[in-house]
Scaffold this active site. Structure first.
Site, PDB file in Angstrom:
ATOM      1  N   LYS A 158       0.805  -1.228   0.000  1.00 36.76           N
ATOM      2  CA  LYS A 158       0.000   0.000   0.000  1.00 36.76           C
ATOM      3  C   LYS A 158       0.835   1.274   0.000  1.00 36.76           C
ATOM      4  CE  LYS A 158      -4.148  -1.815   2.268  1.00 36.76           C
ATOM      5  NZ  LYS A 158      -5.112  -1.575   3.362  1.00 36.76           N
ATOM      6  N   ALA A 180      -0.663   2.532  15.055  1.00 37.65           N
ATOM      7  CA  ALA A 180      -0.294   3.673  14.215  1.00 37.65           C
ATOM      8  C   ALA A 180       0.292   3.219  12.883  1.00 37.65           C
ATOM      9  CB  ALA A 180       0.704   4.564  14.952  1.00 37.65           C
ATOM     10  N   ALA A 191      -3.323   0.675   8.727  1.00 38.33           N
ATOM     11  CA  ALA A 191      -4.757   0.676   9.039  1.00 38.33           C
ATOM     12  C   ALA A 191      -5.085   1.777  10.033  1.00 38.33           C
ATOM     13  CB  ALA A 191      -5.172  -0.684   9.585  1.00 38.33           C
ATOM     14  N   ARG A 198       2.118   0.568  20.491  1.00 40.07           N
ATOM     15  CA  ARG A 198       3.049  -0.132  21.386  1.00 40.07           C
ATOM     16  C   ARG A 198       4.398   0.570  21.414  1.00 40.07           C
ATOM     17  NH1 ARG A 198       3.984  -6.313  20.022  1.00 40.07           N
ATOM     18  NH2 ARG A 198       4.968  -5.302  18.235  1.00 40.07           N
ATOM     19  N   THR A 199       4.811   1.103  20.253  1.00 42.06           N
ATOM     20  CA  THR A 199       6.007   1.945  20.189  1.00 42.06           C
ATOM     21  C   THR A 199       5.559   3.402  20.272  1.00 42.06           C
ATOM     22  OG1 THR A 199       7.031   0.318  18.709  1.00 42.06           O
ATOM     23  CG2 THR A 199       8.082   2.475  18.853  1.00 42.06           C
ATOM     24  N   PRO A 200       5.742   4.053  21.413  1.00 35.78           N
ATOM     25  CA  PRO A 200       5.197   5.407  21.603  1.00 35.78           C
ATOM     26  C   PRO A 200       5.643   6.408  20.540  1.00 35.78           C
ATOM     27  CG  PRO A 200       5.967   4.501  23.697  1.00 35.78           C
ATOM     28  CD  PRO A 200       6.417   3.552  22.628  1.00 35.78           C
ATOM     29  N   GLN A 201       6.861   6.247  20.025  1.00 34.19           N
ATOM     30  CA  GLN A 201       7.354   7.210  19.037  1.00 34.19           C
ATOM     31  C   GLN A 201       6.477   7.227  17.776  1.00 34.19           C
ATOM     32  OE1 GLN A 201       9.127   5.050  20.699  1.00 34.19           O
ATOM     33  NE2 GLN A 201      10.934   6.025  21.616  1.00 34.19           N
TER      34      GLN A 201
END
Length: 263
Positions: A64, A124, A127, A147-150
């Site tokens: 995509k 993030a 989707a 899950r990965t805040p960044q």
């Protein structure tokens, strides 16, 4: 004869051929819809075939995002989301669109899911980006967790959203799982049951299994729930309309997907 396909890797278990076979038959159109296994490195060659012999194709993982660089034109919405899931071929030129975002909103409306915020999008990735974009365009306050805040922070900054800790789920009125949690392990949920809100709605974009632990626990809490199939059907119906000018019945496409799933 109209030729369509879904490109991605893997696509052996895609529900798109079943949905679009229904669309073609129900509208009395002669055509075919194939599943073309297309790893990332094979994309340029596949798109040359599309230019030559296809009316249009759908794109799924992992294509995509990569497809944008290979198309002649990309819609502003798809550019903002950073992903194309529908390609239309006209006179050898390829036009890219994203029907995931509008398909998600149409699925909510059809299912009677209130468009009330705050909305919390879990995930993030591709989707999650489409869902967050759609909800923001609909005027909702949108929160995002990853899950990965960044990654959540980057998406929030790009779209003007708010990155939040998972505990904020209790305050959300719409929860959307746009992660893959529940897909590989049906016993897993992206959110502990104790963090579910007291009221509102929950949508899980995972549809294998159809009734995930996340949805079951939300339903037990008394929340309104929606599986991932309505969005799948609506994005497919909107893609079909881009290719043909005709909108097939999304509920019929959803039923075709259910039969293909065996549920």
């Amino acid at each position: 004869m109209l030729r369509f396909a879904v490109l991605g890797h893997p696509v052996a278990h895609s529900l798109s051929p079943a949905m679009h076979a229904f669309a073609l038959e129900s509208l009395g159109l002669e055509g075919s819809y194939e599943a073309w296994d297309t790893p990332l490195e094979a994309l340029p060659g596949r798109l040359k075939e599309v230019r030559r012999a296809f009316r249009g194709v759908n794109l799924t993982l992992p294509l995509k995002e990569a497809a944008l660089a290979h198309l002649d034109w990309v819609s502003p919405e798809a550019q903002r989301i950073g992903a194309v899931n529908t390609v239309l071929q006209v006179e050898g030129r390829l036009f890219g669109f994203n029907t995931d975002a509008p398909g998600f909103l149409e699925a909510l409306k059809a299912g009677g899911i209130p468009l009330k915020g705050p909305a919390l999008v879990l995930g993030a990735g591709g989707a999650g980006r489409a869902v967050a974009f759609a909800l923001r365009e609909a005027g909702l306050e949108v929160w995002v967790w990853n899950r990965t805040p960044q990654r959540a922070l980057a998406l929030a900054e790009e779209f003007g959203l708010r990155a939040v800790p998972l505990e904020k789920a209790r305050e959300a009125r719409l929860l959307v799982n746009a992660t893959r949690v529940g897909l590989e392990d049906p016993s897993a949920s992206p959110l502990p049951a104790e963090l579910l809100p007291e009221e509102g709605a929950v949508v899980d974009l995972v549809y294998r299994p159809l009734w995930t632990r996340f949805l079951r626990e939300a339903q037990e809490r008394g929340l309104k729930v929606q599986t991932g199939l309505p969005m799948l059907a609506w994005q497919g119906a909107l893609a079909f309309r881009l290719w043909t000018g005709l909108l097939p019945d999304p509920s019929g496409m959803e039923e075709a997907a259910r039969r293909a799933l065996g549920v």
